[in-house]
Structures are given as C-alpha cells and as structure tokens.
Write a protein that holds these residues in place. Structure first.
Motif, short mmCIF file in Angstrom:
data_model
loop_
_atom_site.label_atom_id
_atom_site.label_comp_id
_atom_site.label_asym_id
_atom_site.label_seq_id
_atom_site.Cartn_x
_atom_site.Cartn_y
_atom_site.Cartn_z
N MET A 30 0.86 -1.20 0.00
CA MET A 30 0.00 0.00 0.00
C MET A 30 0.88 1.23 0.00
N SER A 31 0.44 2.29 -0.63
CA SER A 31 1.23 3.50 -0.75
C SER A 31 1.33 4.22 0.59
N ALA A 32 2.23 5.21 0.63
CA ALA A 32 2.44 5.97 1.85
C ALA A 32 1.18 6.72 2.26
N PHE A 33 0.34 7.03 1.31
CA PHE A 33 -0.85 7.81 1.64
C PHE A 33 -1.92 6.95 2.28
N GLY A 34 -1.92 5.66 2.02
CA GLY A 34 -2.78 4.75 2.76
C GLY A 34 -4.22 4.68 2.33
N TRP A 35 -4.63 5.42 1.28
CA TRP A 35 -6.06 5.39 0.95
C TRP A 35 -6.33 4.70 -0.37
N ARG A 36 -5.28 4.30 -1.10
CA ARG A 36 -5.51 3.76 -2.43
C ARG A 36 -6.02 2.33 -2.39
N ILE A 37 -6.72 1.95 -3.43
CA ILE A 37 -7.23 0.58 -3.55
C ILE A 37 -6.95 0.09 -4.95
N ASP A 38 -6.60 -1.18 -5.09
CA ASP A 38 -6.43 -1.74 -6.42
C ASP A 38 -7.11 -3.10 -6.43
N LEU A 39 -7.52 -3.51 -7.59
CA LEU A 39 -8.19 -4.80 -7.71
C LEU A 39 -7.18 -5.81 -8.21
N THR A 40 -6.63 -6.61 -7.32
CA THR A 40 -5.54 -7.52 -7.66
C THR A 40 -6.06 -8.91 -7.96
N SER A 41 -5.18 -9.76 -8.44
CA SER A 41 -5.56 -11.10 -8.86
C SER A 41 -5.63 -12.06 -7.67
N SER A 42 -6.60 -12.93 -7.71
CA SER A 42 -6.64 -14.02 -6.76
C SER A 42 -5.94 -15.21 -7.39
N LYS A 43 -5.87 -16.34 -6.66
CA LYS A 43 -5.17 -17.52 -7.18
C LYS A 43 -5.83 -18.05 -8.44
N ASP A 44 -7.13 -18.07 -8.46
CA ASP A 44 -7.83 -18.74 -9.55
C ASP A 44 -8.31 -17.79 -10.63
N LYS A 45 -8.79 -16.63 -10.22
CA LYS A 45 -9.39 -15.72 -11.19
C LYS A 45 -8.84 -14.31 -11.02
N ILE A 46 -8.95 -13.52 -12.09
CA ILE A 46 -8.57 -12.11 -12.02
C ILE A 46 -9.75 -11.36 -11.41
N ALA A 47 -9.49 -10.68 -10.28
CA ALA A 47 -10.57 -10.08 -9.49
C ALA A 47 -10.98 -8.72 -10.03
N ARG A 48 -11.48 -8.72 -11.24
CA ARG A 48 -12.01 -7.51 -11.87
C ARG A 48 -12.79 -7.91 -13.11
N LEU A 49 -13.40 -6.92 -13.76
CA LEU A 49 -14.09 -7.15 -15.03
C LEU A 49 -13.07 -7.17 -16.17
N PRO A 50 -13.36 -7.90 -17.24
CA PRO A 50 -12.47 -7.84 -18.41
C PRO A 50 -12.49 -6.44 -19.02
N ARG A 51 -11.31 -5.96 -19.39
CA ARG A 51 -11.17 -4.61 -19.93
C ARG A 51 -11.11 -4.64 -21.46
N VAL A 52 -12.01 -3.91 -22.06
CA VAL A 52 -12.05 -3.80 -23.53
C VAL A 52 -11.63 -2.38 -23.89
N VAL A 53 -10.49 -2.25 -24.55
CA VAL A 53 -9.89 -0.95 -24.85
C VAL A 53 -10.13 -0.60 -26.32
N ILE A 54 -10.67 0.58 -26.56
CA ILE A 54 -10.84 1.09 -27.93
C ILE A 54 -9.66 2.00 -28.23
N ALA A 55 -8.89 1.66 -29.27
CA ALA A 55 -7.66 2.39 -29.57
C ALA A 55 -7.59 2.71 -31.06
N GLY A 56 -6.71 3.64 -31.40
CA GLY A 56 -6.52 4.02 -32.79
C GLY A 56 -6.06 5.46 -32.91
N ARG A 57 -5.84 5.90 -34.12
CA ARG A 57 -5.43 7.29 -34.35
C ARG A 57 -6.63 8.22 -34.16
N PRO A 58 -6.40 9.53 -34.16
CA PRO A 58 -7.51 10.46 -33.97
C PRO A 58 -8.54 10.40 -35.10
N ASN A 59 -9.78 10.63 -34.74
CA ASN A 59 -10.88 10.85 -35.68
C ASN A 59 -11.26 9.63 -36.53
#
Length: 457
Positions: free
Chosen positions: A1-30
């Motif tokens: 945990m960081s020095a500030f003590g308030w941050r949270i992250d969604l880390t992996s468990s042994k069996d599954k990734i403890a978050r939703l799957p991330r779908v990223v939309i990428a590409g050049r502008p416009n």
C-alpha cells in the motif's frame, strides 16, 4: 500500500482475475473511437466532434454486452506528428493502455489507411492474440469488399462496422464476447464497489484538478499538462479512505462563456456542470497563486442552488511560504470574495506533493455526515419553541407572525419546511436566524441548507 494509505487496487486471486475484463478502444484520432464508445454504452458519455484529438484522457464505463459485463475504455488518439509535449502524453497513454486491456478494439477508417495506422499496428503485434481490428465507416454493403485487403496485416479477427449508423454492431458484440474468456475473471468485487461518497473537482483551467485526482487514486487516471484545458471529458477515479469507498470526478476547467468558443469546450464545460449533479461533495479548486475569478463565483452559485456540499481547496500551497500570516490573509480574502460560501470549509493542499490531502479527506467525510443527517420533527419543534421564545418574531406594520411548526423534508440536499400563519412580509432576517440556529444546534455548520415557508392559517 502506498504511503498515503487510501488507495485501492483490484488484484488477482489464485484462480481468477478479481475484476471485469477490460475492452480498450484504440486508434489514431478521428476514426470514430468515441462514437463507438457511446454506441456501445447507448448514451453520449464521450465527447464526439469532427476535430481530431478530442478525447485526451482514458475514460471508462462498466456496461453489459448480451448479459456479460465488461469495463469499456475509450482512449486518446495516437499521433505520429506531435505538435507539443501534450500530444506526446496522449499518444504514450494510448500505447500504455494496450498492456492494460484484455481485448483491444483497434479502429481504422475504411476510407483512409494512414502511416499512423501502420505504425500503431506494429505496436499491436506483440498483443496480436487479443486484438480485434474494427474497420469503421463501412456505411454501405459495397464498402465490405474493401475490408478483405486488410487481412494482409496479419490479424485474424477483422470486422467492418458503422459506429454512427449502428451497422454490424450486434455482430461486433458477438466478436467481442467470443474473444474474451469470461471464466478467467471474477468481476463481483469490482461490480460491488459502489462508492459511499462521490466527489467532483471543479475549478478554472490549470488549477491542478488532474494532479489532485492522480494523487488521490495513486494512478495516472488523468493526463497532467501545463496546457490549460487539458481535461475535456469527465474522468472518473476510485479509491478508499478510512473504510469508505470514494469516486472522484475530474472535470474540464470552467471559463467565462465568451471564452468558450469551440464546440468541444462547450460540451466539456456543460459536462463539468453536470458533474455537480452526480457528486455528493464539490471540491472547488483555487490556484493559490492566481486567486479567485468571477467564474469561480458562478460555479459556487450552481453548487449552493443544488444543495451540494462544497469545500474550498487552496491548491499549490507548497508554492507559498506556508506561514500562519499567509494562511490568515488568504483565508480572509476567500471569505470576503465568497460570502455565499460562508458555511464551507477552506483547506490548503498540495495536489503535487500530497500534503494536506489526508486532512482534506477527513473534512469530506465530516461534510458528508452533515449532508445525510436527519432531525426528528418532534426534536426540531422543541428547539423551535426555545428559539422563538428567546428571540420572538418581530411584527411588520402591526402584523404579527408565527411559525406553527417545522419539519425536515429531505437530506442531501438538506431542506426544511416551516408552516407560518402569514407568508407575505415574513421577515427575511428571522428566516436567516432560524437557519443559523439549525446549523448551530444540529451540527450542520459546514453545508448549505434551505428553509421554505408555507402559509397555513
């Protein structure tokens, strides 16, 4: 945990990734990234405009595709020709999102394949197995034939769509779902992470809003640049502090109307004002070196009208000498220029260094407790009798006034309703007296409250 003590992250468990799957939309502008983002969400979440490079920060939103929940992420456009350091920051962040995404929707324009597309594709090759090429602006069936040539790029999954007209969108959903192994993810923890307190950070451009958001969340949620007006969309971050979950909204800097000349900035400012509706508490960020503006005053009027909690935050305090004399003078000036916020706490912080941020969050929690407080009607009216006995209502033109009883009609915003024998001519000064007594006796000194009078004979 960081020095500030308030941050949270969604880390992996042994069996599954403890978050939703991330779908990223990428590409050049416009190429239509934000249009597709809005199409999938079925609402206008991201700002769209023909101007290239409208999206700057990565914005994300949970959504369902045919019953499956994902985290959808819209990124800024990747550029080869970069006019300044700011373009460099946007492009770098877009490339970094390739690592974070579980599926990358790489968008191209069927009408124009450019050197920026080709360069971006080279960055994608290392992530080939999780890339879906989405060819946009395939508005007519005749355009489908032009997609076949793109298989020469070496990617197996390609689909042609029209984000504007919705063509082949259902087919796109099917492709997305087929390329994600949902058995690898446990989104329950992320899905249940509903905030206890929502904060919106408002202020004029370049007052340090994005820097503070990044400090709170411990992540580069928002791009930070010395260029005023860097943030356009409302950028959301999450963190925890002392057992409570927080959502923080970073908004576009608000300028005077005559300076809001671009369509993009017009929508950005409107969304900043809408963030007031979505938040419990507003942090009004004031650059301690530049002081206050008329626009800051207009923001405060909006906040008070909506009954939101507000804290005036003197940012960049690390650039002052930090003396008590400087604090007293600065605080006195803020109170003089903002009489409408006489109830609102004033705090000094450095978003860059993090000093004062713990105290700021403590104050946020205090304000929130006051916003959500309810007073029983019987207790309120017992106090009302004491107040009116101690200071009777003055007569006006030989007319006598009486408050029959009073009740709290809502919390958050905190509103009271008093039934009086005569509404016309009821002294405003006495109404203020009652409101001050409520603040003092029931611990509501840090929030806006309203009192409505209603005549009952």
């Amino acid at each position: 945990m960081s020095a500030f003590g308030w941050r949270i992250d969604l880390t992996s468990s042994k069996d599954k990734i403890a978050r939703l799957p991330r779908v990223v939309i990428a590409g050049r502008p416009n190429v239509g990234k934000s249009t597709l983002f809005n199409r999938i969400l079925k609402k206008r979440q991201a700002i769209t405009d023909p101007t290239p490079g409208v999206t700057r920060d990565t914005i994300k939103q949970r959504c369902f595709l045919k019953g499956q929940e994902i985290m959808l992420m819209d990124t800024g456009g990747f550029k080869l020709e970069r006019d300044d350091d700011f373009d460099e920051l946007v492009s770098e962040k877009s490339l970094n999102m390739l690592q974070e995404g579980d599926l990358v929707l790489f968008m191209m324009d069927v009408n124009d394949i450019t050197s920026e597309d080709e360069t971006f594709i080279e960055h994608l090759r290392a992530h080939k197995e999780k890339v879906l090429i989405v060819v946009n602006k395939v508005d007519f069936p005749e355009k489908e034939n032009e997609i076949w040539n793109l298989y020469s790029l070496g990617f197996e999954e390609i689909i042609g769509i029209s984000a504007t007209h919705g063509r082949n969108i259902e087919e796109l959903y099917g492709k997305i779902l087929s390329m994600i192994d949902f058995s690898r993810f446990d989104g329950s923890r992320e899905s249940e992470y509903e905030p206890d307190i929502s904060i919106a950070i408002l202020g004029k451009p370049n007052s340090g809003k994005s820097t503070l958001v990044n400090k709170l969340t411990g992540k580069e949620n928002a791009i930070v640049s010395p260029i005023a007006g860097t943030t356009r969309d409302v950028v959301e971050g999450r963190f925890s502090y002392k057992g409570q979950q927080f959502k923080v909204l970073d908004t576009a800097g608000i300028r005077r109307k005559k300076k809001v000349v671009e369509n993009v900035e017009y929508y950005s400012v409107n969304r900043a004002f809408k963030a007031i509706d979505d938040a419990d508490i507003i942090l009004l960020l004031i650059d301690v070196n530049e002081g206050l503006t008329d626009q800051d005053k207009k923001i405060t009027q909006q906040i008070v009208n909506k009954g939101k909690g507000v804290i005036q935050v003197l940012n960049k305090w690390d650039t002052t000498d930090g003396s008590k004399e400087t604090w007293d003078k600065t605080k006195e000036r803020v109170e003089f220029l903002f009489p409408i916020l006489s109830f609102a706490p004033i705090m000094a912080v450095s978003g860059l260094k993090g000093t004062g941020v713990d105290k700021l969050l403590d104050e946020v929690q205090k304000v929130y407790r006051q916003l959500t407080k309810r007073i029983e009607t019987s207790v309120l009216n017992e106090s009302l009798m004491v107040w009116t006995d101690f200071t009777p209502i003055p007569s006006v033109k030989n007319r006598r006034y009486k408050i029959r009883y009073m009740t709290q009609v809502s919390s958050h915003p905190v509103k009271f309703l008093a039934f009086v024998n005569r509404f016309s001519g009821f002294p405003d000064s006495y109404k203020r007296y009652i409101m001050n007594q409520i603040r003092k006796e029931f611990g509501m000194s840090k929030i806006p409250i309203s009192l409505e009078l209603k005549e009952r004979s």
